[in-house]
Design a protein around this motif. Structure first.
Motif, mmCIF file in Angstrom:
data_model
loop_
_atom_site.group_PDB
_atom_site.id
_atom_site.type_symbol
_atom_site.label_atom_id
_atom_site.label_comp_id
_atom_site.label_asym_id
_atom_site.label_seq_id
_atom_site.Cartn_x
_atom_site.Cartn_y
_atom_site.Cartn_z
ATOM 1 N N LEU A 2 81.951 -2.011 -57.804
ATOM 2 C CA LEU A 2 81.403 -1.560 -56.210
ATOM 3 C C LEU A 2 82.409 -1.023 -55.554
ATOM 4 N N GLU A 3 83.496 -1.556 -55.448
ATOM 5 C CA GLU A 3 84.795 -0.848 -54.694
ATOM 6 C C GLU A 3 85.149 0.549 -55.211
ATOM 7 N N ASN A 4 84.572 0.980 -56.554
ATOM 8 C CA ASN A 4 85.065 2.209 -57.150
ATOM 9 C C ASN A 4 84.052 3.250 -56.952
ATOM 10 N N VAL A 5 83.047 2.938 -56.284
ATOM 11 C CA VAL A 5 81.939 3.920 -55.882
ATOM 12 C C VAL A 5 82.222 4.520 -54.507
ATOM 13 N N ARG A 6 82.214 5.766 -54.308
ATOM 14 C CA ARG A 6 82.387 6.599 -52.938
ATOM 15 C C ARG A 6 80.936 7.422 -52.651
ATOM 16 N N ILE A 7 80.513 7.335 -51.662
ATOM 17 C CA ILE A 7 79.402 8.038 -51.120
ATOM 18 C C ILE A 7 79.954 9.361 -50.232
ATOM 19 N N VAL A 8 79.416 10.515 -50.731
ATOM 20 C CA VAL A 8 80.046 11.526 -50.146
ATOM 21 C C VAL A 8 79.021 12.571 -49.457
ATOM 22 N N MET A 9 79.214 12.554 -48.287
ATOM 23 C CA MET A 9 78.143 13.199 -47.383
ATOM 24 C C MET A 9 78.589 14.784 -47.128
ATOM 25 N N VAL A 10 78.000 15.757 -47.281
ATOM 26 C CA VAL A 10 78.418 17.130 -47.055
ATOM 27 C C VAL A 10 77.723 17.778 -46.040
ATOM 28 N N GLU A 11 78.592 18.157 -44.957
ATOM 29 C CA GLU A 11 78.195 18.845 -43.725
ATOM 30 C C GLU A 11 76.830 18.403 -42.996
ATOM 31 N N THR A 12 76.876 17.221 -42.922
ATOM 32 C CA THR A 12 75.828 16.343 -42.008
ATOM 33 C C THR A 12 75.648 16.917 -40.908
ATOM 34 N N SER A 13 74.598 17.441 -40.522
ATOM 35 C CA SER A 13 74.420 17.631 -39.025
ATOM 36 C C SER A 13 74.017 16.977 -38.095
ATOM 37 N N HIS A 14 73.593 15.771 -38.389
ATOM 38 C CA HIS A 14 73.066 14.815 -37.409
ATOM 39 C C HIS A 14 73.948 13.477 -37.568
ATOM 40 N N PRO A 15 74.572 13.232 -36.401
ATOM 41 C CA PRO A 15 75.572 11.903 -36.809
ATOM 42 C C PRO A 15 75.091 10.719 -36.834
ATOM 43 N N GLY A 16 73.710 10.643 -36.183
ATOM 44 C CA GLY A 16 72.823 9.356 -36.505
ATOM 45 C C GLY A 16 72.572 9.107 -38.186
ATOM 46 N N ASN A 17 72.503 10.104 -38.865
ATOM 47 C CA ASN A 17 72.401 9.897 -40.377
ATOM 48 C C ASN A 17 73.758 9.390 -40.757
ATOM 49 N N LYS A 26 76.816 -0.434 -46.407
ATOM 50 C CA LYS A 26 77.148 -2.069 -46.288
ATOM 51 C C LYS A 26 76.204 -3.073 -46.753
ATOM 52 N N THR A 27 74.808 -2.739 -46.562
ATOM 53 C CA THR A 27 73.774 -3.890 -47.074
ATOM 54 C C THR A 27 73.874 -3.892 -48.786
ATOM 55 N N MET A 28 74.325 -2.855 -49.100
ATOM 56 C CA MET A 28 74.426 -2.904 -50.732
ATOM 57 C C MET A 28 75.970 -3.101 -51.258
ATOM 58 N N GLY A 29 76.946 -3.314 -50.294
ATOM 59 C CA GLY A 29 78.268 -3.925 -50.949
ATOM 60 C C GLY A 29 79.116 -2.714 -51.070
ATOM 61 N N LEU A 30 78.825 -1.401 -50.591
ATOM 62 C CA LEU A 30 79.625 -0.277 -50.755
ATOM 63 C C LEU A 30 80.415 -0.088 -49.408
ATOM 64 N N SER A 31 81.528 0.517 -49.430
ATOM 65 C CA SER A 31 82.515 0.792 -48.487
ATOM 66 C C SER A 31 83.322 1.979 -48.294
ATOM 67 N N ASP A 32 83.190 2.517 -49.395
ATOM 68 C CA ASP A 32 84.135 4.165 -49.458
ATOM 69 C C ASP A 32 83.055 5.274 -48.955
ATOM 70 N N LEU A 33 83.290 5.767 -47.788
ATOM 71 C CA LEU A 33 82.186 6.680 -47.290
ATOM 72 C C LEU A 33 83.235 7.999 -46.953
ATOM 73 N N ARG A 34 82.945 9.298 -47.663
ATOM 74 C CA ARG A 34 83.480 10.568 -47.524
ATOM 75 C C ARG A 34 82.649 11.380 -46.735
ATOM 76 N N LEU A 35 83.108 11.896 -45.652
ATOM 77 C CA LEU A 35 82.327 13.164 -45.025
ATOM 78 C C LEU A 35 83.136 14.497 -44.935
ATOM 79 N N VAL A 36 82.407 15.243 -45.416
ATOM 80 C CA VAL A 36 82.942 16.609 -45.587
ATOM 81 C C VAL A 36 82.398 17.673 -44.504
#
Length: 261
Positions: A2-17, A26-36
């Motif tokens: 799980l530590e080796n999984v990253r979530i990448v969000m591309v050009e997200t317009s709404h900060p709430g998302n 976090k509820t699923m145990g993931l922690s690596d978030l990348r914001l493009v």
């Protein structure tokens, strides 16, 4: 894993998302978030929506490009709600979990998985989706298929958790429903090539194809799209990628010698 999984969000317009996605992770145990190139970040609204997942949000890396966000990834999964002109391997989240549970059973511990999520209004571009080994699509109501990006992060993170933690009951149940025969175990001798290594090879291949006269740069058609699909589907390892790059270098030298005669 799980530590080796990253979530990448591309050009997200709404900060709430962004905040809601951090909470979902976090509820699923993931922690690596990348914001493009997020349109608004850091943001008070993102922090409020994170609601207890502030540590994931604070550790998020802001990247200038998708290439930067994917650096070091060996398996890239793109989320898509649309069918493309040229079909690409596409799975449901449950099918993705079943495949990963098998593929990663004997994979190196440093296998790096990146999951790309696109813009709220138009998703990922065709070029971004071509960077992915697999596409995943949530089977929604055909009459209303609109899915919030943070909800998509939650769904796919849940399935990844099942796959990587080995919830046998859930995965066996999903396999039986799809009548998938169990595959034999396979031990690989080389780690998989990174996404940037495969992309570098494809750029090199396009150059050599053009130099040889096989590819017309003015009218390339869909040749390179199909070549990219081929190699993303094949998921070559580091040694295979090194051999292929060596072949291209040898071909370039041969063409240069022939031109000098």
């Amino acid at each position: 894993m799980l530590e080796n999984v990253r979530i990448v969000m591309v050009e997200t317009s709404h900060p709430g998302n962004i905040g809601a996605a951090a909470r979902a992770m976090k509820t699923m145990g993931l922690s690596d978030l990348r914001l493009v190139q997020p349109q608004s970040y850091p943001s008070v609204e993102a922090t409020a929506r994170a609601s207890g997942a502030g540590d994931v949000l604070e550790a998020a890396q802001v990247c200038n490009s998708v290439d930067e966000a994917l650096e070091g990834a060996t398996l890239v999964i793109g989320t898509s709600a649309r069918q493309r002109r040229i079909p690409w391997p596409c799975l449901t989240p449950r099918q993705l979990a079943a495949q990963l549970s098998h593929d990663l059973a004997n994979a190196p511990q440093d296998t790096r998985i990146a999951v790309l999520f696109g813009r709220e209004d138009r998703g990922l571009t065709n070029d971004e989706l071509r960077r992915c080994n697999l596409h995943v699509s949530v089977p929604t109501n055909p009459e209303y298929g609109v899915l919030n990006v943070a909800s998509a992060v939650q769904l796919i993170s849940y399935e990844l958790r099942l796959a990587l933690l080995g919830d046998d009951f859930e995965l066996q149940e999903s396999r039986s429903r799809r009548e998938v025969m169990p595959l034999p175990e396979m031990f690989w001798d080389e780690p998989p090539a990174t996404n940037e290594a495969v992309s570098g090879f494809l750029d090199h291949l396009e150059k050599v194809m053009a130099q040889s006269g096989f590819l017309n740069p003015q009218q390339p058609g869909q040749v390179m799209t199909r070549m990219r699909r081929l190699f993303m589907r094949a998921r070559p390892d580091k040694m295979e990628m090194s051999i292929l790059r060596g072949v291209l270098v040898a071909l370039e030298k041969k063409m240069q010698r022939d031109e000098g005669r």
